[in-house]
Design a protein around this motif. Structure first.
Motif, PDB file in Angstrom:
ATOM      1  N   PRO A  49      36.925  21.629 105.896  1.00  0.00           N
ATOM      2  CA  PRO A  49      36.612  20.201 105.781  1.00  0.00           C
ATOM      3  C   PRO A  49      36.834  19.738 104.342  1.00  0.00           C
ATOM      4  O   PRO A  49      36.607  20.496 103.394  1.00  0.00           O
ATOM      5  CB  PRO A  49      35.138  20.117 106.179  1.00  0.00           C
ATOM      6  CG  PRO A  49      34.588  21.483 105.907  1.00  0.00           C
ATOM      7  CD  PRO A  49      35.721  22.445 106.067  1.00  0.00           C
ATOM      8  N   ASP A  73      36.264  16.797 101.219  1.00  0.00           N
ATOM      9  CA  ASP A  73      35.388  15.779 100.660  1.00  0.00           C
ATOM     10  C   ASP A  73      36.250  14.585 100.251  1.00  0.00           C
ATOM     11  O   ASP A  73      37.478  14.655 100.253  1.00  0.00           O
ATOM     12  CB  ASP A  73      34.677  16.361  99.424  1.00  0.00           C
ATOM     13  CG  ASP A  73      33.381  15.640  99.099  1.00  0.00           C
ATOM     14  OD1 ASP A  73      33.087  14.602  99.714  1.00  0.00           O
ATOM     15  OD2 ASP A  73      32.651  16.126  98.213  1.00  0.00           O
ATOM     16  N   GLY A 118      37.895  12.190 102.880  1.00  0.00           N
ATOM     17  CA  GLY A 118      37.385  13.176 103.820  1.00  0.00           C
ATOM     18  C   GLY A 118      38.474  13.666 104.750  1.00  0.00           C
ATOM     19  O   GLY A 118      39.659  13.414 104.542  1.00  0.00           O
ATOM     20  N   GLY A 119      38.075  14.403 105.762  1.00  0.00           N
ATOM     21  CA  GLY A 119      39.028  14.917 106.736  1.00  0.00           C
ATOM     22  C   GLY A 119      39.024  16.432 106.764  1.00  0.00           C
ATOM     23  O   GLY A 119      38.043  17.079 106.388  1.00  0.00           O
ATOM     24  N   ILE A 120      40.160  17.001 107.209  1.00  0.00           N
ATOM     25  CA  ILE A 120      40.293  18.451 107.241  1.00  0.00           C
ATOM     26  C   ILE A 120      41.665  18.843 106.709  1.00  0.00           C
ATOM     27  O   ILE A 120      42.605  18.048 106.725  1.00  0.00           O
ATOM     28  CB  ILE A 120      40.101  19.044 108.662  1.00  0.00           C
ATOM     29  CG1 ILE A 120      41.149  18.478 109.616  1.00  0.00           C
ATOM     30  CG2 ILE A 120      38.708  18.820 109.185  1.00  0.00           C
ATOM     31  CD1 ILE A 120      41.218  19.217 110.925  1.00  0.00           C
ATOM     32  N   THR A 150      37.465  20.717  98.900  1.00  0.00           N
ATOM     33  CA  THR A 150      36.783  20.986 100.160  1.00  0.00           C
ATOM     34  C   THR A 150      35.281  20.808  99.921  1.00  0.00           C
ATOM     35  O   THR A 150      34.839  20.605  98.777  1.00  0.00           O
ATOM     36  CB  THR A 150      37.062  22.413 100.658  1.00  0.00           C
ATOM     37  OG1 THR A 150      36.426  23.341  99.780  1.00  0.00           O
ATOM     38  CG2 THR A 150      38.558  22.688 100.740  1.00  0.00           C
ATOM     39  N   LEU A 151      34.513  20.918 100.980  1.00  0.00           N
ATOM     40  CA  LEU A 151      33.068  20.811 100.821  1.00  0.00           C
ATOM     41  C   LEU A 151      32.506  21.962 100.002  1.00  0.00           C
ATOM     42  O   LEU A 151      31.402  21.879  99.465  1.00  0.00           O
ATOM     43  CB  LEU A 151      32.383  20.730 102.182  1.00  0.00           C
ATOM     44  CG  LEU A 151      32.747  19.497 103.021  1.00  0.00           C
ATOM     45  CD1 LEU A 151      31.977  19.498 104.337  1.00  0.00           C
ATOM     46  CD2 LEU A 151      32.523  18.208 102.259  1.00  0.00           C
TER      47      LEU A 151
END
Length: 138
Positions: free
Chosen positions: A44, A46, A68-70, A27-28
């Motif tokens: 979110p 990475d 990326g994405g969720i 994740t971020l």
């Protein structure tokens, strides 16, 4: 045995759908390991290499290049929604290498023109290509 269902969805449709005993995502906020009965989560993602330990064999690990994405985790259903995602077995390494070279050239050209926006776009393209190469080589 406890398990969770892992699904990866892109605009092109369902890219992955299997049962797993463990997954690792980035994740971020950093690396996150998810086991069955994990608390509900939306975060979110990475650009990263997602590791999925399947339930059919303790040594069976799938790798997916996620750009990326969720992620949503709820009631042992893990859903990844991403712009693009590819399983290691589906990655064309030579195509990814060409994308890497193209991104490196774009970075050089954009830097010579001092175009920060183009540099950033090319850096993202480079990260994605490197991610695909890394996953494809697993």
């Amino acid at each position: 045995m406890k398990y969770m269902t892992v699904q990866v969805v892109t605009p092109d449709g369902l890219r992955y759908d299997h049962r797993a005993s463990f997954i690792s995502v980035k994740t971020l906020d950093g690396e996150t390991g998810i086991l069955p009965d994990h608390i509900n989560l939306i975060a979110p993602l990475d650009v990263h290499e997602m590791k999925i330990r399947r339930i059919d064999d303790e040594n069976h690990v799938d790798w997916v290049a996620v750009n990326g994405g969720i992620i949503e985790v709820k009631n042992n259903l893990v859903t990844i929604v991403a712009d693009s995602a590819e399983r290691a077995r589906d990655i064309d390494i030579s195509r990814a290498e060409r994308a890497k070279q193209r991104a490196e050239r774009q970075i050089e050209e954009a830097e010579s023109r001092a175009n920060i926006d183009e540099v950033r776009r090319a850096q993202v393209a480079l990260r994605r290509a490197l991610n695909r190469i890394s996953v494809g080589n697993k």
